[in-house]
Design an enzyme around this catalytic site. Structure first.
Site, PDB file in Angstrom:
ATOM      1  N   GLY A 218       0.829  -1.212   0.000  1.00 53.67           N
ATOM      2  CA  GLY A 218       0.000   0.000   0.000  1.00 53.67           C
ATOM      3  C   GLY A 218       0.859   1.256   0.000  1.00 53.67           C
ATOM      4  O   GLY A 218       2.078   1.190   0.190  1.00 53.67           O
ATOM      5  N   GLY A 220       2.176   5.324   0.858  1.00 56.48           N
ATOM      6  CA  GLY A 220       2.396   6.233   1.976  1.00 56.48           C
ATOM      7  C   GLY A 220       3.374   5.737   3.025  1.00 56.48           C
ATOM      8  O   GLY A 220       3.984   4.682   2.917  1.00 56.48           O
ATOM      9  N   CYS A 242       5.568  -5.872   1.696  1.00 56.43           N
ATOM     10  CA  CYS A 242       5.880  -4.461   1.441  1.00 56.43           C
ATOM     11  C   CYS A 242       5.330  -3.581   2.581  1.00 56.43           C
ATOM     12  O   CYS A 242       5.898  -3.623   3.665  1.00 56.43           O
ATOM     13  CB  CYS A 242       5.414  -4.028   0.072  1.00 56.43           C
ATOM     14  SG  CYS A 242       6.545  -2.836  -0.659  1.00 56.43           S
ATOM     15  N   LEU A 243       4.243  -2.865   2.385  1.00 54.11           N
ATOM     16  CA  LEU A 243       3.699  -2.076   3.516  1.00 54.11           C
ATOM     17  C   LEU A 243       3.352  -3.014   4.665  1.00 54.11           C
ATOM     18  O   LEU A 243       3.616  -2.713   5.843  1.00 54.11           O
ATOM     19  CB  LEU A 243       2.468  -1.287   3.079  1.00 54.11           C
ATOM     20  CG  LEU A 243       1.775  -0.462   4.168  1.00 54.11           C
ATOM     21  CD1 LEU A 243       2.708   0.581   4.761  1.00 54.11           C
ATOM     22  CD2 LEU A 243       0.505   0.205   3.608  1.00 54.11           C
ATOM     23  N   ASN A 284       8.964  -2.050  -4.971  1.00 50.28           N
ATOM     24  CA  ASN A 284       8.323  -0.746  -5.101  1.00 50.28           C
ATOM     25  C   ASN A 284       8.095  -0.184  -3.713  1.00 50.28           C
ATOM     26  O   ASN A 284       7.050  -0.400  -3.094  1.00 50.28           O
ATOM     27  CB  ASN A 284       6.971  -0.871  -5.832  1.00 50.28           C
ATOM     28  CG  ASN A 284       6.146   0.374  -5.633  1.00 50.28           C
ATOM     29  OD1 ASN A 284       6.705   1.461  -5.486  1.00 50.28           O
ATOM     30  ND2 ASN A 284       4.832   0.232  -5.593  1.00 50.28           N
ATOM     31  N   HIS A 325       8.107  -7.823  -3.656  1.00 55.02           N
ATOM     32  CA  HIS A 325       6.803  -8.306  -4.145  1.00 55.02           C
ATOM     33  C   HIS A 325       6.900  -9.713  -4.717  1.00 55.02           C
ATOM     34  O   HIS A 325       7.250  -9.887  -5.890  1.00 55.02           O
ATOM     35  CB  HIS A 325       6.254  -7.331  -5.192  1.00 55.02           C
ATOM     36  CG  HIS A 325       5.744  -6.059  -4.582  1.00 55.02           C
ATOM     37  ND1 HIS A 325       4.417  -5.838  -4.315  1.00 55.02           N
ATOM     38  CD2 HIS A 325       6.393  -4.945  -4.166  1.00 55.02           C
ATOM     39  CE1 HIS A 325       4.272  -4.648  -3.762  1.00 55.02           C
ATOM     40  NE2 HIS A 325       5.449  -4.095  -3.653  1.00 55.02           N
ATOM     41  N   GLU A 327       4.556 -11.585  -5.665  1.00 52.45           N
ATOM     42  CA  GLU A 327       3.574 -11.775  -6.737  1.00 52.45           C
ATOM     43  C   GLU A 327       4.070 -11.186  -8.044  1.00 52.45           C
ATOM     44  O   GLU A 327       3.416 -11.311  -9.083  1.00 52.45           O
ATOM     45  CB  GLU A 327       2.225 -11.154  -6.341  1.00 52.45           C
ATOM     46  CG  GLU A 327       2.086  -9.667  -6.582  1.00 52.45           C
ATOM     47  CD  GLU A 327       2.950  -8.800  -5.641  1.00 52.45           C
ATOM     48  OE1 GLU A 327       3.494  -9.342  -4.677  1.00 52.45           O
ATOM     49  OE2 GLU A 327       3.065  -7.592  -5.893  1.00 52.45           O
TER      50      GLU A 327
HETATM   51  N1  GLN Z   1       4.429  -1.222  -2.279  1.00 48.68           N
HETATM   52  C1  GLN Z   1       4.311  -0.884  -0.981  1.00 48.68           C
HETATM   53  O1  GLN Z   1       3.592  -1.540  -0.212  1.00 48.68           O
HETATM   54  C2  GLN Z   1       5.012   0.382  -0.514  1.00 48.68           C
HETATM   55  C3  GLN Z   1       5.105   0.481   0.996  1.00 48.68           C
HETATM   56  C4  GLN Z   1       5.329   1.918   1.469  1.00 48.68           C
HETATM   57  N2  GLN Z   1       4.245   2.781   1.022  1.00 48.68           N
HETATM   58  C5  GLN Z   1       6.671   2.418   0.948  1.00 48.68           C
HETATM   59  O2  GLN Z   1       6.692   3.267   0.058  1.00 48.68           O
HETATM   60  O3  GLN Z   1       7.707   1.943   1.402  1.00 48.68           O
END
Ligand code: GLN
Length: 349
Positions: A218, A220, A242-243, A284, A325, A327
């Protein structure tokens, strides 16, 4: 028409824009060679302008099956060149009209190499692009843009109501923090997945008696995202990506911090500590987890470019997570095994 990108530090880049519309956001560069549609529709890019370092995008158009969410999520797209007409006759649509239909401005013809070098040296910067005769307004917008620092962009991208996908044998509850469709596809092969909004209390999730809980990707700053991960730990196996990795780490006592310009691409080498094996990964993210301060967990994966923590495991809590990631979408599938590891953890819980 002539276009202009102005960064918050005053640096400018001349190019072409398709319309008088302007785009403002945190400017990040992504180095994938293909997969522009997956990047543009990834909700993790909410609040950001994406500059593709690959000089030419759009040559195979857009196809609904490649969408990672229902629409483009980034604020704007920058590329050296965006094809007018895709060579792939099966494409549902060309990139430019697709972006125009969703109100996402495009800036082309700029020196993307100079922009990338600048962001690598100066770090991620907010910027604004639009018609070239609007320099002062663009500079003011770039300087006023808060970017993703401390921004809870998740509430803009999460589902409002729970829904169900997949038909696998396990029962998983997945927090939608901006979840990508290919994550749901991979989870749906191992489980029947109840997707819940970001603000769902841990007690409601546990009341569904899941075999496991998934914390998604996600946008932010993770410090601005409020999910009761601690309320889940030790009660049900947890897998974060990730997030979700950052939120799990924070629940374990870790600090998260902002990288100079993040990792956005499809070829980041990550070493799996237990085997020494190197996975080429899809990445990402702008934030990262600091290894110090994590209690009761071990680092399972490390980025070979810069030593960033790329994976954690807390055996006692039956919880693990990765920063990258598995996936793919876009990128390599080296890390797909992690979904099977999640299934095994749930089967032996
Ligand atoms: N792809 C994500 O889940 C990004 C995680 C978080 N927003 C960051 O930029 O590190």
């Amino acid at each position: 028409m002539d276009g202009l990108l102005v960064l918050a530090d005053g640096e400018t880049f001349e190019g072409r824009v398709d319309s008088p519309a302007t785009a403002t956001g945190e400017v990040v560069f992504n180095t994938v060679h293909s997969g522009y549609q997956e990047v543009i529709t990834d909700p993790s890019y909410a609040g950001q302008i994406v500059c593709f370092t690959y000089p030419h995008i759009g040559n195979y158009g857009v196809t609904p099956a490649d969408d990672q969410s229902g629409r483009p999520r980034c604020r704007g797209v920058i590329a050296r060149e965006v094809t007018e007409r895709p060579s792939n006759r099966r494409a549902a649509e060309a990139v430019r009209p697709w972006l125009a239909r969703h109100g996402v401005p495009v800036l082309t013809g700029i020196d993307t190499r100079r922009l990338t070098r600048h962001l690598r040296e100066a770090g991620s910067l907010c910027g604004a692009f639009g018609p070239a005769d609007e320099h002062d307004a663009l500079q003011a917008a770039a300087r006023a843009e808060p970017g993703t620092e401390g921004a809870d962009l998740v509430s803009d991208v999460t589902t409002r109501e729970p829904y169900r996908v997949g038909d696998g044998p396990m029962r998983v509850v997945a927090y939608d923090l901006g979840i990508k469709q290919d994550m749901l596809r991979r989870l749906g092969r191992i489980a029947t997945v109840d997707v819940v909004p970001a603000g769902t209390p841990a007690a409601d999730v546990l009341a569904r008696r899941p075999d496991g809980v998934f914390l998604s990707n996600g946008p932010g700053d993770p410090a601005a995202v409020d999910v009761d991960v601690a309320g889940l730990l030790g009660r049900v196996p947890v897998f974060g990506v990730c997030l979700g990795h950052q939120l799990l780490a924070r629940a374990l006592g870790a600090r998260t911090y902002k990288l100079p310009f993040g990792h956005h691409g499809g070829n980041h080498p990550v070493r799996r500590v237990s085997t020494g094996q190197v996975e080429v990964t899809s990445q990402n993210h702008n934030y990262a987890v600091s290894a110090d301060g994590v209690s009761g967990a071990r680092t399972t994966h490390v980025n070979l470019n810069d030593g960033v923590v790329e994976g954690l495991e807390c055996r006692d809590a039956r919880a693990f997570s990765v920063q990258y990631h598995p996936e793919a979408a876009p990128g390599p599938h080296d890390a797909g095994y992690l979904f099977e590891e999640f299934r095994t953890m749930m089967e032996h819980a």
